[in-house]
Every structure is written in C-alpha cells, then in structure tokens.
Design a protein around this motif. Sequence first.
Motif, PDB file in Angstrom:
ATOM      1  N   SER A   1      -3.210  -1.258  -4.282  1.00  0.00           N
ATOM      2  CA  SER A   1      -4.457  -1.508  -3.550  1.00  0.00           C
ATOM      3  C   SER A   1      -4.552  -3.008  -3.323  1.00  0.00           C
ATOM      4  CB  SER A   1      -5.672  -1.061  -4.363  1.00  0.00           C
ATOM      5  OG  SER A   1      -5.631   0.319  -4.589  1.00  0.00           O
TER       6      SER A   1
ATOM      7  N   ARG B   1       0.837  -1.211   0.000  1.00  0.00           N
ATOM      8  CA  ARG B   1       0.000   0.000   0.000  1.00  0.00           C
ATOM      9  C   ARG B   1       0.868   1.257   0.000  1.00  0.00           C
ATOM     10  NH1 ARG B   1      -3.414  -3.177   3.266  1.00  0.00           N
ATOM     11  NH2 ARG B   1      -2.533  -2.277   5.154  1.00  0.00           N
TER      12      ARG B   1
ATOM     13  N   ARG C   1      -2.229  -2.088  -9.044  1.00  0.00           N
ATOM     14  CA  ARG C   1      -1.693  -0.727  -9.178  1.00  0.00           C
ATOM     15  C   ARG C   1      -1.884  -0.348 -10.629  1.00  0.00           C
ATOM     16  NH1 ARG C   1       4.308   0.466  -7.349  1.00  0.00           N
ATOM     17  NH2 ARG C   1       4.752  -0.592  -9.308  1.00  0.00           N
TER      18      ARG C   1
END
Length: 120
Positions: free
Chosen positions: A30, A25, A49
């Motif tokens: 994500s 992160r 990503r």
Amino acid sequence: MKSPARLAAERKGRQGERLAAWWLRLKGWSILDRRVRSRAGEVDLVARRGAMLAFIEVKARASGEALDLAIDERRLARVAAAAESLAHLYLRPGDDMRIDVMLLAPGRPPRHLENVWHGG
C-alpha cells in the motif's frame, strides 16, 4: 523559475515514481505517501505491506547501465535521515522499518532492492 531541462527531469522523476508505486501495489504494498519532505531530505515513496514499513528511493535512468551509478551511500544516507525523521508519522506498534530502492530503466522490469541501508 526552473529551466526546461529541470522541468523535464522532474516530469521523468514523477513518472518513475508512478511506475514504482504501481509495481509495488501489484506486489501487495500500500502506498501511504509520495514525495514526503523533512528537514533531513525527501523520501520518494512510503509504503506498507503488513507490518513492514518501507521508505523508498526511486531512481529512473535512460539505460540499465546508468542505474549502476544512480544510487550511492551519500544519497542513501540522506534518505535514511529523512526516513528517521518521518518514521513517527507512519510506524505502528510492532512494525519493522527499512530503506528500499526502486531502479527503473526502459525495457527492463523494475528492480526492487530491499533493506539497502544498514547505517554507515
């Protein structure tokens, strides 16, 4: 019922997955899912990503030296098979997909190995 040693190993594995997810992160990924199971196997983390979808195997070991033996072609093949069977759940049009590995050991920064599976 699981043995105390197996329970401790699972706790350590989950802790490694949490650390890997946190690190990813921070790098702009994500986390879409954790510990996703399929008939072919399990994927520790599914992350995105941009248009890159990564199925990530996380390995935590007590030492950096032990990390050198933590992942092999057989384990990667199992992760790749699981990722292939799960990809339809996460892929969007135009996405690229890859298999990554996160290696974790105390006193060392996480090591993110990208695109480690090329079939075999």
